[in-house]
Motif scaffolding. Structure first.
Motif, PDB file in Angstrom:
ATOM      1  N   LEU A  16       0.882  -1.115   0.163  1.00 24.10           N
ATOM      2  CA  LEU A  16      -0.173  -0.160  -0.015  1.00 24.10           C
ATOM      3  C   LEU A  16       0.776   1.407  -0.097  1.00 24.10           C
ATOM      4  O   LEU A  16       2.166   1.367   0.545  1.00 24.10           O
ATOM      5  CB  LEU A  16      -0.941  -0.136   1.285  1.00 24.10           C
ATOM      6  N   ASP A  17       0.212   2.408  -0.619  1.00 25.36           N
ATOM      7  CA  ASP A  17       0.998   3.544  -0.526  1.00 25.36           C
ATOM      8  C   ASP A  17      -0.009   4.579  -0.246  1.00 25.36           C
ATOM      9  O   ASP A  17      -1.268   4.702  -0.583  1.00 25.36           O
ATOM     10  CB  ASP A  17       1.743   3.808  -2.007  1.00 25.36           C
ATOM     11  N   LYS A  18       0.525   5.809   0.051  1.00 23.30           N
ATOM     12  CA  LYS A  18      -0.498   6.954   0.527  1.00 23.30           C
ATOM     13  C   LYS A  18      -1.295   7.320  -0.940  1.00 23.30           C
ATOM     14  O   LYS A  18      -0.362   7.418  -1.892  1.00 23.30           O
ATOM     15  CB  LYS A  18       0.415   7.974   0.976  1.00 23.30           C
ATOM     16  N   CYS A  19      -2.358   7.714  -0.903  1.00 19.35           N
ATOM     17  CA  CYS A  19      -3.126   8.257  -1.925  1.00 19.35           C
ATOM     18  C   CYS A  19      -2.394   9.740  -2.573  1.00 19.35           C
ATOM     19  O   CYS A  19      -1.987  10.344  -1.619  1.00 19.35           O
ATOM     20  CB  CYS A  19      -4.395   8.218  -1.541  1.00 19.35           C
ATOM     21  N   PRO A  20      -1.887   9.633  -3.652  1.00 18.76           N
ATOM     22  CA  PRO A  20      -1.419  10.991  -4.131  1.00 18.76           C
ATOM     23  C   PRO A  20      -2.354  12.204  -4.232  1.00 18.76           C
ATOM     24  O   PRO A  20      -2.101  13.144  -4.152  1.00 18.76           O
ATOM     25  CB  PRO A  20      -0.884  10.581  -5.808  1.00 18.76           C
ATOM     26  N   LEU A  21      -3.630  11.904  -4.318  1.00 12.01           N
ATOM     27  CA  LEU A  21      -4.640  13.263  -4.407  1.00 12.01           C
ATOM     28  C   LEU A  21      -4.742  13.615  -3.125  1.00 12.01           C
ATOM     29  O   LEU A  21      -4.776  14.893  -2.793  1.00 12.01           O
ATOM     30  CB  LEU A  21      -5.943  12.670  -4.910  1.00 12.01           C
ATOM     31  N   CYS A  22      -4.837  12.741  -1.923  1.00  7.68           N
ATOM     32  CA  CYS A  22      -5.133  13.425  -0.515  1.00  7.68           C
ATOM     33  C   CYS A  22      -3.966  13.315   0.372  1.00  7.68           C
ATOM     34  O   CYS A  22      -4.018  13.701   1.325  1.00  7.68           O
ATOM     35  CB  CYS A  22      -6.389  12.768   0.059  1.00  7.68           C
ATOM     36  N   ARG A  23      -3.122  12.681  -0.228  1.00  4.46           N
ATOM     37  CA  ARG A  23      -1.689  12.657   0.634  1.00  4.46           C
ATOM     38  C   ARG A  23      -1.914  11.743   1.857  1.00  4.46           C
ATOM     39  O   ARG A  23      -1.302  12.172   2.922  1.00  4.46           O
ATOM     40  CB  ARG A  23      -1.097  13.968   0.707  1.00  4.46           C
ATOM     41  N   GLY A  24      -2.897  10.920   1.730  1.00  2.00           N
ATOM     42  CA  GLY A  24      -2.980  10.008   2.779  1.00  2.00           C
ATOM     43  C   GLY A  24      -3.835  10.455   3.897  1.00  2.00           C
ATOM     44  O   GLY A  24      -4.021  10.004   4.986  1.00  2.00           O
ATOM     45  N   ARG A  25      -4.520  11.579   3.755  1.00  2.00           N
ATOM     46  CA  ARG A  25      -5.478  12.306   4.651  1.00  2.00           C
ATOM     47  C   ARG A  25      -6.789  11.782   4.642  1.00  2.00           C
ATOM     48  O   ARG A  25      -7.748  12.120   5.486  1.00  2.00           O
ATOM     49  CB  ARG A  25      -5.419  13.883   4.396  1.00  2.00           C
ATOM     50  N   ALA A  26      -7.060  11.165   3.467  1.00  2.00           N
ATOM     51  CA  ALA A  26      -8.755  10.629   3.279  1.00  2.00           C
ATOM     52  C   ALA A  26      -9.862  11.639   2.970  1.00  2.00           C
ATOM     53  O   ALA A  26     -10.795  11.124   2.702  1.00  2.00           O
ATOM     54  CB  ALA A  26      -9.037   9.695   4.456  1.00  2.00           C
ATOM     55  N   VAL A  27      -9.237  13.019   3.071  1.00  3.16           N
ATOM     56  CA  VAL A  27     -10.250  14.011   2.628  1.00  3.16           C
ATOM     57  C   VAL A  27      -9.430  14.951   1.665  1.00  3.16           C
ATOM     58  O   VAL A  27      -8.206  15.159   1.782  1.00  3.16           O
ATOM     59  CB  VAL A  27     -10.813  14.725   3.848  1.00  3.16           C
ATOM     60  N   THR A  28     -10.501  15.709   0.931  1.00 10.03           N
ATOM     61  CA  THR A  28      -9.845  16.575   0.208  1.00 10.03           C
ATOM     62  C   THR A  28     -10.472  18.083   0.282  1.00 10.03           C
ATOM     63  O   THR A  28     -11.506  18.058   0.945  1.00 10.03           O
ATOM     64  CB  THR A  28      -9.950  16.458  -1.319  1.00 10.03           C
ATOM     65  N   GLY A  30     -12.571  21.093  -0.037  1.00  7.92           N
ATOM     66  CA  GLY A  30     -13.459  21.600  -0.898  1.00  7.92           C
ATOM     67  C   GLY A  30     -13.668  23.210  -0.868  1.00  7.92           C
ATOM     68  O   GLY A  30     -12.683  23.674  -0.159  1.00  7.92           O
ATOM     69  N   MET A  31     -14.721  23.597  -1.389  1.00 10.55           N
ATOM     70  CA  MET A  31     -14.759  25.050  -1.268  1.00 10.55           C
ATOM     71  C   MET A  31     -14.881  25.467   0.191  1.00 10.55           C
ATOM     72  O   MET A  31     -14.233  26.704   0.329  1.00 10.55           O
ATOM     73  CB  MET A  31     -16.117  25.542  -1.943  1.00 10.55           C
ATOM     74  N   PHE A  32     -15.734  24.923   0.826  1.00 15.44           N
ATOM     75  CA  PHE A  32     -15.833  25.423   2.407  1.00 15.44           C
ATOM     76  C   PHE A  32     -15.612  24.266   3.397  1.00 15.44           C
ATOM     77  O   PHE A  32     -15.333  24.920   4.595  1.00 15.44           O
ATOM     78  CB  PHE A  32     -17.258  25.873   2.513  1.00 15.44           C
ATOM     79  N   HIS A  33     -15.578  23.138   2.886  1.00 14.45           N
ATOM     80  CA  HIS A  33     -15.196  22.036   4.049  1.00 14.45           C
ATOM     81  C   HIS A  33     -14.585  21.011   3.355  1.00 14.45           C
ATOM     82  O   HIS A  33     -14.521  20.766   2.135  1.00 14.45           O
ATOM     83  CB  HIS A  33     -16.692  21.723   4.558  1.00 14.45           C
ATOM     84  N   ASP A  34     -14.051  20.170   4.132  1.00 18.56           N
ATOM     85  CA  ASP A  34     -13.413  18.816   3.498  1.00 18.56           C
ATOM     86  C   ASP A  34     -14.585  17.748   2.959  1.00 18.56           C
ATOM     87  O   ASP A  34     -15.445  17.512   3.420  1.00 18.56           O
ATOM     88  CB  ASP A  34     -12.513  18.156   4.696  1.00 18.56           C
ATOM     89  N   LEU A  35     -14.103  17.171   1.674  1.00 13.90           N
ATOM     90  CA  LEU A  35     -14.801  16.216   1.163  1.00 13.90           C
ATOM     91  C   LEU A  35     -14.277  14.894   1.246  1.00 13.90           C
ATOM     92  O   LEU A  35     -12.824  14.834   1.124  1.00 13.90           O
ATOM     93  CB  LEU A  35     -15.084  16.675  -0.395  1.00 13.90           C
ATOM     94  N   PRO A  36     -14.712  13.821   1.447  1.00 15.65           N
ATOM     95  CA  PRO A  36     -14.377  12.239   1.229  1.00 15.65           C
ATOM     96  C   PRO A  36     -13.475  12.291  -0.054  1.00 15.65           C
ATOM     97  O   PRO A  36     -13.977  12.610  -1.312  1.00 15.65           O
ATOM     98  CB  PRO A  36     -15.252  11.580   1.469  1.00 15.65           C
ATOM     99  N   CYS A  37     -12.180  11.730   0.010  1.00 18.12           N
ATOM    100  CA  CYS A  37     -11.372  11.572  -1.392  1.00 18.12           C
ATOM    101  C   CYS A  37     -12.147  10.409  -2.291  1.00 18.12           C
ATOM    102  O   CYS A  37     -12.363   9.383  -1.642  1.00 18.12           O
ATOM    103  CB  CYS A  37     -10.011  11.323  -1.006  1.00 18.12           C
ATOM    104  N   ASP A  38     -12.467  10.671  -3.535  1.00 17.42           N
ATOM    105  CA  ASP A  38     -13.001   9.584  -4.269  1.00 17.42           C
ATOM    106  C   ASP A  38     -11.947   8.883  -4.737  1.00 17.42           C
ATOM    107  O   ASP A  38     -12.424   7.698  -5.110  1.00 17.42           O
ATOM    108  CB  ASP A  38     -13.741  10.465  -5.427  1.00 17.42           C
TER     109      ASP A  38
END
Length: 105
Positions: A16-28, A30-38
């Motif tokens: 396993l490796d950290k997700c490159p989109l969210c860098r292992g945080r599991a959220v991205t 959003g405009m006003f709040h964190d969204l779950p990483c798809d």
């Protein structure tokens, strides 16, 4: 090649490796709040070889296997014994007064 039927006897460990989109945080962000990483199914982990998200049941199994390996490694490091002169101070030898540790100092 040998033909086999049914599931494998042992579960294969997927690297396993950290997700490159969210860098292992599991959220991205959003405009006003964190969204779950798809991309990683909001887990923060992807398969290292392909970069694709694992199915949730496979992800749970792989994370459980990693946790067990890490726990075994921690227990092994805790059990490491001192050698040489420091071993006299680490382990109790019950030779002192009242069964306490006696170092000869």
């Amino acid at each position: 090649m040998r033909k086999s039927h049914g599931p494998a006897f042992k579960k294969v460990v997927i690297e396993l490796d950290k997700c490159p989109l969210c860098r292992g945080r599991a959220v991205t962000q959003g405009m006003f709040h964190d969204l779950p990483c798809d991309r990683c199914n909001a887990s923060g982990w992807v398969a290292a070889a392909t970069g694709q998200a694992l199915a949730l049941d496979e992800l749970v199994t792989q994370l459980g296997m990693r946790l067990q390996a890490a726990t075994r490694q921690i227990e092994q490091l805790k059990k490491s014994r001192a050698t040489g002169p420091e071993a006299l101070y680490q382990d109790g030898n019950r030779l002192g007064a009242g069964g306490t540790n006696y170092t000869g100092d």
